[in-house]
Design an enzyme around this catalytic site. Structure first.
Site, mmCIF file in Angstrom:
data_model
loop_
_atom_site.group_PDB
_atom_site.id
_atom_site.type_symbol
_atom_site.label_atom_id
_atom_site.label_comp_id
_atom_site.label_asym_id
_atom_site.label_seq_id
_atom_site.Cartn_x
_atom_site.Cartn_y
_atom_site.Cartn_z
ATOM 1 N N GLU A 47 0.861 -1.200 0.000
ATOM 2 C CA GLU A 47 0.000 0.000 0.000
ATOM 3 C C GLU A 47 0.897 1.251 0.000
ATOM 4 O OE1 GLU A 47 -1.555 0.726 3.957
ATOM 5 O OE2 GLU A 47 -3.360 1.720 3.184
ATOM 6 N N ASN A 111 -7.087 6.363 -1.568
ATOM 7 C CA ASN A 111 -5.988 5.430 -1.308
ATOM 8 C C ASN A 111 -6.214 4.268 -2.281
ATOM 9 O OD1 ASN A 111 -4.161 3.577 -0.322
ATOM 10 N ND2 ASN A 111 -4.636 3.944 1.835
ATOM 11 N N CYS A 173 -4.932 -3.109 2.826
ATOM 12 C CA CYS A 173 -4.608 -3.029 4.253
ATOM 13 C C CYS A 173 -5.778 -3.298 5.197
ATOM 14 C CB CYS A 173 -3.932 -1.705 4.577
ATOM 15 S SG CYS A 173 -3.168 -1.753 6.204
ATOM 16 N N ASN A 198 0.334 -1.122 5.464
ATOM 17 C CA ASN A 198 1.247 -0.388 6.359
ATOM 18 C C ASN A 198 0.621 -0.525 7.732
ATOM 19 O OD1 ASN A 198 3.258 1.865 4.901
ATOM 20 N ND2 ASN A 198 1.528 1.268 3.629
HETATM 21 N N1 CDT Z 1 -2.943 1.268 6.520
HETATM 22 C C1 CDT Z 1 -3.830 0.699 7.337
HETATM 23 O O1 CDT Z 1 -4.991 0.527 6.990
HETATM 24 N N2 CDT Z 1 -3.379 0.374 8.566
HETATM 25 C C2 CDT Z 1 -4.220 -0.142 9.594
HETATM 26 C C3 CDT Z 1 -3.601 0.192 10.911
HETATM 27 C C4 CDT Z 1 -4.499 -0.070 12.032
HETATM 28 S S1 CDT Z 1 -5.814 1.025 12.229
HETATM 29 C C5 CDT Z 1 -5.146 2.485 12.776
HETATM 30 C C6 CDT Z 1 -4.416 -1.650 9.519
HETATM 31 O O2 CDT Z 1 -5.562 -2.096 9.592
HETATM 32 O O3 CDT Z 1 -3.436 -2.395 9.444
#
Ligand code: CDT
Length: 309
Positions: A47, A111, A173, A198
């Protein structure tokens, strides 16, 4: 005819805040070259692969925010990636921040993730639907997660494309944590789901779960693969990025839910596996044979919008 694709999960280590696109693209081309040399047909990147994970900072200067967005794809900066793929004869997918002007003249920001064929043609595009985090600055956090502020919810649904000899679905993600994502793709007969992530090791609202981040990452992707009988390729941007630790664990998961290849470190690294798309039938014709066993008439609550939903 065999429908085996050799797929490379191309994990990337951290990207610095001041690292130019040209550096990220050069790293991606190096990974792509190594993957092709090892027989890969498809290379999957994370991502927001072209820049640092910028939603970790509160910014209110729109020009500063927009510097992380792409207005064209390919662009001058990303064209070398498309050229390399064509030269090497591999498909690839990656995520980026997309800015566009719509037909009504409104500026939109998403995104986004795309799948590109070995001829450089964009075969599929997805705009992230489950945007995690918050809208406003929350100074109590060690770092921000402002996806809700910087992006709007994706408007392309959950796409599945006939591509590379199979049915390929995209998500991004946080989408992987929602069973509805995988089910929406599987209901369109997806055989392969590509996703980048990420994911910080530290989750400010519930730090007592920090030690579970790697477990939850694999838990949801393995469940998504098994419960829908699809291959899943999950690819991290990993390592300590601008002081924020991002988990690794990039992997390729068979339709049985088993991890068949996994990155060991937190830097630029490949995990490669032969993925026979016909293996989806092991699950899709049996335990999760949808026409035989699903009971959609009992699932109405899933799409009802209620105060609790
Ligand atoms: N990039 C992304 O969606 N990251 C979220 C982080 C946790 S929620 C703040 C994830 O679900 O991995």
């Amino acid at each position: 005819m065999t429908r085996t694709l050799v797929i490379a999960a191309a994990q990337m280590g951290p990207i610095a805040r001041d690292e130019p696109r040209s550096s990220a693209v050069a790293r991606m081309i190096a990974l792509m070259g190594e993957a092709a040399a090892r027989g890969a047909h498809l290379v999957v990147f994370p991502e927001l692969a072209l820049t640092t994970f910028f939603p970790r900072w509160f910014m209110d200067n729109q020009a500063e925010i927009d510097a992380y967005f792409e207005t064209h794809m390919p662009s001058e900066a990303t064209q070398p990636l498309f050229d390399a793929a064509r030269r090497l004869g591999v498909g690839f997918s990656f995520g980026y921040a997309e800015k566009l002007m719509d037909a009504e003249g409104r500026t939109r920001r998403f995104n986004t993730s795309i799948l590109v064929g070995p001829d450089g043609a964009v075969l599929s595009k997805y705009r992230k639907i489950h945007l995690p985090g918050h809208w406003d600055e929350e100074p109590w956090r060690a770092f921000q997660h402002l996806e809700k502020r910087y992006f709007e919810r994706g408007d392309l649904g959950f796409p599945v494309a006939d591509a590379l000899g199979g049915r390929v679905g995209l998500c991004i993600c946080n989408d992987r944590r929602w069973p509805e994502t995988f089910r929406m793709l599987a209901l369109q007969r997806a055989e392969l789901v590509l996703l980048g992530y990420n994911t910080p090791q530290h989750y400010p609202p519930a730090p007592e779960h920090d030690h579970l981040q790697d477990f939850h990452n694999h838990l949801v992707m393995q469940a998504g693969a098994y419960q829908n009988g699809t291959w899943v390729v999950g690819v991290a941007k990993a390592g300590r990025e601008e002081g924020c630790d991002l988990i690794g664990g990039s992997c390729i998961i068979a339709p049985t839910g088993e991890i068949v290849a996994q990155c060991a470190g937190l830097g630029d690294e490949l995990a490669i596996a032969e993925c026979d798309l016909d293996r989806c039938r092991e699950i899709q014709d049996n335990i999760f044979n949808f026409p035989a066993h699903r009971q959609p008439g009992e699932y109405g609550l899933l799409t009802e919008i209620t105060p609790d939903s």
